[in-house]
Scaffold this motif. Structure first.
Motif, PDB file in Angstrom:
ATOM      1  N   GLY A   1       0.811  -1.205   0.000  1.00 42.85           N
ATOM      2  CA  GLY A   1       0.000   0.000   0.000  1.00 42.85           C
ATOM      3  C   GLY A   1       0.851   1.263   0.000  1.00 42.85           C
TER       4      GLY A   1
ATOM      5  N   SER B   1      -2.986 -10.992  -0.941  1.00 41.32           N
ATOM      6  CA  SER B   1      -3.022 -11.328   0.483  1.00 41.32           C
ATOM      7  C   SER B   1      -3.290 -10.106   1.359  1.00 41.32           C
ATOM      8  CB  SER B   1      -1.718 -12.011   0.900  1.00 41.32           C
ATOM      9  OG  SER B   1      -0.643 -11.112   0.773  1.00 41.32           O
ATOM     10  N   VAL B   2      -3.282  -8.918   0.780  1.00 43.88           N
ATOM     11  CA  VAL B   2      -3.568  -7.714   1.557  1.00 43.88           C
ATOM     12  C   VAL B   2      -5.078  -7.540   1.643  1.00 43.88           C
ATOM     13  CG1 VAL B   2      -3.192  -5.227   1.722  1.00 43.88           C
ATOM     14  CG2 VAL B   2      -1.494  -6.664   0.598  1.00 43.88           C
ATOM     15  N   PRO B   3      -5.628  -7.458   2.861  1.00 42.47           N
ATOM     16  CA  PRO B   3      -7.077  -7.264   2.936  1.00 42.47           C
ATOM     17  C   PRO B   3      -7.466  -5.922   2.300  1.00 42.47           C
ATOM     18  CG  PRO B   3      -6.091  -7.365   5.151  1.00 42.47           C
ATOM     19  CD  PRO B   3      -4.980  -7.501   4.168  1.00 42.47           C
ATOM     20  N   ALA B   4      -8.507  -5.943   1.485  1.00 36.44           N
ATOM     21  CA  ALA B   4      -8.944  -4.700   0.840  1.00 36.44           C
ATOM     22  C   ALA B   4      -9.947  -4.007   1.738  1.00 36.44           C
ATOM     23  CB  ALA B   4      -9.565  -5.006  -0.514  1.00 36.44           C
ATOM     24  N   LEU B   5      -9.810  -2.703   1.853  1.00 32.12           N
ATOM     25  CA  LEU B   5     -10.694  -1.942   2.730  1.00 32.12           C
ATOM     26  C   LEU B   5     -12.141  -2.008   2.256  1.00 32.12           C
ATOM     27  CD1 LEU B   5     -10.729  -0.201   5.215  1.00 32.12           C
ATOM     28  CD2 LEU B   5     -10.181   1.780   3.800  1.00 32.12           C
ATOM     29  N   ASP B   6     -12.345  -2.106   0.956  1.00 30.24           N
ATOM     30  CA  ASP B   6     -13.730  -2.111   0.476  1.00 30.24           C
ATOM     31  C   ASP B   6     -14.289  -3.517   0.259  1.00 30.24           C
ATOM     32  OD1 ASP B   6     -12.031  -2.487  -1.591  1.00 30.24           O
ATOM     33  OD2 ASP B   6     -12.843  -0.927  -2.898  1.00 30.24           O
ATOM     34  N   ALA B   7     -13.555  -4.549   0.686  1.00 23.69           N
ATOM     35  CA  ALA B   7     -14.097  -5.908   0.598  1.00 23.69           C
ATOM     36  C   ALA B   7     -14.981  -6.161   1.814  1.00 23.69           C
ATOM     37  CB  ALA B   7     -12.961  -6.918   0.549  1.00 23.69           C
ATOM     38  N   PRO B   8     -16.024  -7.005   1.668  1.00 22.47           N
ATOM     39  CA  PRO B   8     -16.880  -7.270   2.833  1.00 22.47           C
ATOM     40  C   PRO B   8     -16.110  -7.973   3.952  1.00 22.47           C
ATOM     41  CG  PRO B   8     -17.659  -8.448   0.866  1.00 22.47           C
ATOM     42  CD  PRO B   8     -16.439  -7.692   0.465  1.00 22.47           C
ATOM     43  N   PRO B   9     -16.593  -7.819   5.203  1.00 21.82           N
ATOM     44  CA  PRO B   9     -15.934  -8.512   6.310  1.00 21.82           C
ATOM     45  C   PRO B   9     -15.918 -10.024   6.067  1.00 21.82           C
ATOM     46  CG  PRO B   9     -17.648  -7.027   7.120  1.00 21.82           C
ATOM     47  CD  PRO B   9     -17.749  -7.033   5.632  1.00 21.82           C
TER      48      PRO B   9
ATOM     49  N   THR C   1     -14.066 -11.814   4.321  1.00 19.17           N
ATOM     50  CA  THR C   1     -13.584 -12.290   3.027  1.00 19.17           C
ATOM     51  C   THR C   1     -12.335 -13.145   3.253  1.00 19.17           C
ATOM     52  OG1 THR C   1     -14.341 -10.256   1.983  1.00 19.17           O
ATOM     53  CG2 THR C   1     -12.707 -11.553   0.774  1.00 19.17           C
ATOM     54  N   VAL C   2     -12.322 -14.349   2.679  1.00 20.86           N
ATOM     55  CA  VAL C   2     -11.149 -15.204   2.838  1.00 20.86           C
ATOM     56  C   VAL C   2      -9.992 -14.594   2.057  1.00 20.86           C
ATOM     57  CG1 VAL C   2     -10.181 -17.495   2.465  1.00 20.86           C
ATOM     58  CG2 VAL C   2     -12.576 -17.248   3.153  1.00 20.86           C
ATOM     59  N   LEU C   3      -8.852 -14.461   2.727  1.00 19.63           N
ATOM     60  CA  LEU C   3      -7.704 -13.814   2.101  1.00 19.63           C
ATOM     61  C   LEU C   3      -6.891 -14.822   1.319  1.00 19.63           C
ATOM     62  CD1 LEU C   3      -6.685 -11.670   5.179  1.00 19.63           C
ATOM     63  CD2 LEU C   3      -7.839 -10.879   3.111  1.00 19.63           C
TER      64      LEU C   3
END
Ligand code: ADP
Ligand code: ADP
Ligand code: SF4
Ligand code: MG
Ligand code: MG
Lengths: 352, 337
Positions: free
Chosen positions: A227, A268-276, A278-280
């Motif tokens: 990021g 592998s970076v969690p996306a801020l706009d992905a729903p809670p 979400t499998v990484l």
């Protein structure tokens, strides 16, 4: 816009690295911390260097700077050319002359590079007097300007303060001011914000970006944090186990990574706009032991595309389009160019 | 009034962990006190993950540790499985708390460097004097559940493992105590992203498989959002905002939460949805020895007015399940409705 791109492409590189290797001889064997990296950087250009910890980013940065050189149990080969001079052919004294006016570095932990018993002002005025030959008074005025430029409130008072009296963010600003004091052509920032809080991180990265623009500095931004590099660099080199596995314009890399490692790392970076929940996209396993890396592709043991060829032959870094290259036998969503058969052992040479 | 209120607590009394007005203070020097946590209340429901988000120094670890009574809070109540933990004698506490486990940020230093994995994982069982025939079988099963191959790691010591593997050992050790609540204090902050993803996925799977409820403490907004159902944002020991994690990036309204969101690299576009970006007027965290009066965020808040210095904002509901402690946000939220 297009003229700008053309002019930067035509300017000669201020930093040229060819086939750089840094090897450490340890009790456990030879650690090839940097293993055949080539790159070049022009004035005003920002290059991101990303990869997991242990991939060789810091060793590369310090070798570029000439802080790591052949001697003792360390061996450096290949070329680093700064302003036309081959850094590793210079004497120690000549090399130190580059530090400040030609190349400077900012480290992750400012506390280790600031001397705790010397006030902030001295850290700034020393290089100004040494390299630029300024008088005590002129150096002090310049130091105040520098502190002001890096966003330190009440700079005159700060000159008298000691490093421990400042917050982490302020200390990093001081380090940036020290690095900039002799107006370097190249700035190497090694994880400059990793130790800082998120809100401060952004401010420091913004500051580095605006300084690089206004001074047309060539910048290498080293980070394990994708990021931090996305949106702040022109090009990215992705490192894995000491090697450059992919290099691309930043936007292209993030839009469509070609190396399976780059793809997995970005995923592998969690996306801020992905729903809670979400499998990484995790990467199984861990990076190889650098004293005993696997033959063939070093990523093969963790790679979901690996085939027998990968475990057998080290993939070459090949151009897939202008400014893009990937070192993978089976890259993601791109075809490899046709290359003539390489004889065994010839796959050592690579260019970025 | 010590805290920022309890309006965010839900009506029913089925919380597995019920924390009220938690205050953690550390006396330092002459007559000085660090106000680490100043009136925190949470109600963790069964199967729920509550994320606690905030920058370093805002009191996250102190709060997590106080819930475990390590050390007990200065004041306030911590009810776990219908037992009040505050004030229990050590032996009673150990029994009452055994099904509440904690995982820490630095996995390597939370493991005894001289012990082998098989002994480390069994530490909890040993505390209980458990020595059934199925002991090794249980250990192996738990190691497998956290993604470690018992054959490979059984005899290894912490320094022979990677950071991610050490964190798995810590998780296995906690799971062996058959917990109902897991408090995770920055469990992935020191790990590389690819390994961080492994551990986050593992925690998520483990939670379902073992029927856990979790308190997940971290400073990374995207990480907290990924694992949590609800998120609580702390600033200098106070609660700023409590909201569902779903849609958090566009729904959060507290100026501090907005600042955190705007600081996420690459999040500028995501955050832009909700009007102007928050630009802090100072980057310095005030001293926890003398926190600002009124709203503790006011010294950095671009919306701050005199009222913020005089009056402490209380948590209030801005939409169902979403609570904010800010004088000026409440107004905005009304306008939006
Ligand atoms: N002085 C040294 N002697 C031996 N090995 C070293 C030395 N410095 C670094 N290394 C090794 O080189 C590799 C690359 O390290 P580093 O450049 O610090 O990685 P990064 O910055 O990407 O996290 C690691 O395996 C590290 O252990
Ligand atoms: N044992 C202690 N003694 C004195 N001050 C402490 C102690 N532990 C934490 N603090 C202080 O309490 C505040 C909150 O710390 P902490 O709970 O660790 O925050 P976080 O986990 O959010 O970074 C900080 O100002 C910290 O310096
Ligand atoms: S060369 Fe093979 S193992 Fe290496 S990254 Fe490409 S597909 Fe994977
Ligand atoms: Mg490094
Ligand atoms: Mg903490």
């Amino acid at each position: 816009m297009s003229t700008e791109v053309a002019s930067t492409t035509q300017a000669p590189p201020v930093l040229e690295v060819v086939d750089l290797e840094t090897r450490f001889h340890t009790a456990r064997g030879v650690v090839r911390a940097v293993d055949g990296v080539s790159l070049s950087l022009r004035a005003g250009e920002t290059l991101g260097l990303v990869g997991e910890s242990g991939s060789g980013k810091s060793v590369l940065g310090r070798t570029l700077m000439g802080l790591i050189a052949t001697g003792g149990t360390t061996e450096v080969s290949g070329t680093v050319r700064i302003a036309g001079q081959a850094v590793h052919e210079l004497s120690g004294r000549q090399r130190r002359k580059l530090w400040g006016p030609k190349i400077a570095m900012v480290f992750q932990d400012p506390m280790t590079s600031l001397n705790p018993v010397r006030p902030i002002g001295v850290h700034l005025t020393d290089p100004l007097r040494l390299h630029l030959g300024l008088s005590r008074r002129a150096a002090k005025e310049r130091a105040v300007e520098l502190l002001d430029r890096v966003g330190i409130p009440d700079p005159r008072r700060r000159l008298e303060q000691y490093p421990h009296e400042l917050s982490g963010g302020m200390r990093q600003r001081v380090m940036i001011a020290v690095a900039l004091s002799c107006d370097p052509e190249i700035l190497i920032a090694d994880e400059p914000t990793t130790a800082l809080d998120v809100t401060v991180q952004k401010q420091i990265l913004d500051l580095l970006g605006s300084l690089a623009r206004e001074r047309q500095m060539a910048t290498v931004l080293i980070s394990h944090d994708l990021g931090a590099v996305e949106g702040r660099t022109d090009r990215v080199v992705v490192m894995y186990a000491g090697r450059a596995v992919e290099t691309a314009p930043t936007t292209e890399l993030f839009a469509a990574p070609h190396h399976p490692y780059a793809e997995a790392l970005i995923g592998s970076v969690p996306a801020l706009d992905a729903p809670p929940h979400t499998v990484l996209r995790a990467i199984d396993g861990t990076p190889p032991d650098m004293a005993n890396p696997p033959v063939g592709c070093r990523y093969a043991p963790r790679c979901n595309r690996a085939q027998d060829l990968c475990r057998d032959q080290m993939p070459l870094l090949l151009d897939t389009s202008p400014g893009r290259s990937v070192a993978c036998h089976f890259p993601v969503s791109v075809a490899l160019p046709d290359v003539p058969e390489v004889p065994d052992g010839a796959n050592e040479k690579e260019t970025v | 009034m010590a805290g920022s209120g309890t309006a965010h607590l839900r009506e029913s009394d089925d919380a597995v962990l019920d924390v009220r007005d938690l205050v953690v203070e550390f006396p330092v020097g002459r007559k000085q006190v660090v106000h680490a946590v100043s009136g925190l209340s949470i109600d963790l429901r069964e199967g729920e993950t509550l994320g606690i988000l905030g920058e370093s120094g805002c009191g996250k670890s102190s709060a997590g540790r106080a819930m475990m009574q390590l050390p007990p809070p200065t004041s306030g109540s911590v009810r776990f499985a219908d037992t009040e933990l505050v004030g229990l004698k050590p032996r009673e506490l150990r029994r009452a708390r055994s099904r509440m486990q904690m995982i820490l940020q630095d996995p390597i230093s939370s493991l005894n460097p001289r012990r082998k994995v098989k002994d480390l994982v069994a530490e909890g069982l040993a505390v209980w004097g458990y020595d059934g025939d199925d002991r090794d079988g249980l250990l192996r099963e738990t190691l497998l559940a956290v993604g470690l191959d018992p054959e490979v790691v059984w005899e290894r010591r912490p320094h022979e493992l990677s950071g991610g593997q050490c964190q798995r050992v810590c998780i296995a050790r906690a799971l062996l105590m058959d917990p109902t609540v897991l408090i995770c204090d920055e469990p992935v902050s020191s790990l590389d992203v690819s390994v961080q993803a492994q551990i986050l996925n593992l925690l998520e799977r483990t939670k379902d498989r073992y029927g856990l409820s979790m308190v997940f403490i971290a400073h990374d907004v995207a990480v907290v959002k990924n694992i949590s159902d609800r998120v609580m944002v702390l600033y200098l020991g106070k609660t700023c905002e409590v909201l569902p994690s779903d849609g958090l990036e566009s729904e959060a309204v507290h100026p501090y939460t907005r600042l955190l969101l705007a600081s996420v690299p690459g999040a500028e576009e995501v955050a832009a949805g909700r009007g102007e970006a928050i630009v802090p007027i100072s980057s310095e965290l005030p001293s926890p020895l003398a926190p600002p009066s009124g709203c503790r965020f006011r010294t950095r808040c671009p919306l701050a007015t005199e009222r913020c210095a005089e009056e402490e904002p209380q948590l209030r509901e801005v939409r169902p399940g979403h609570h904010v402690a800010c004088h000026h946000v409440a107004v905005t939220a009304e306008e939006n409705q």
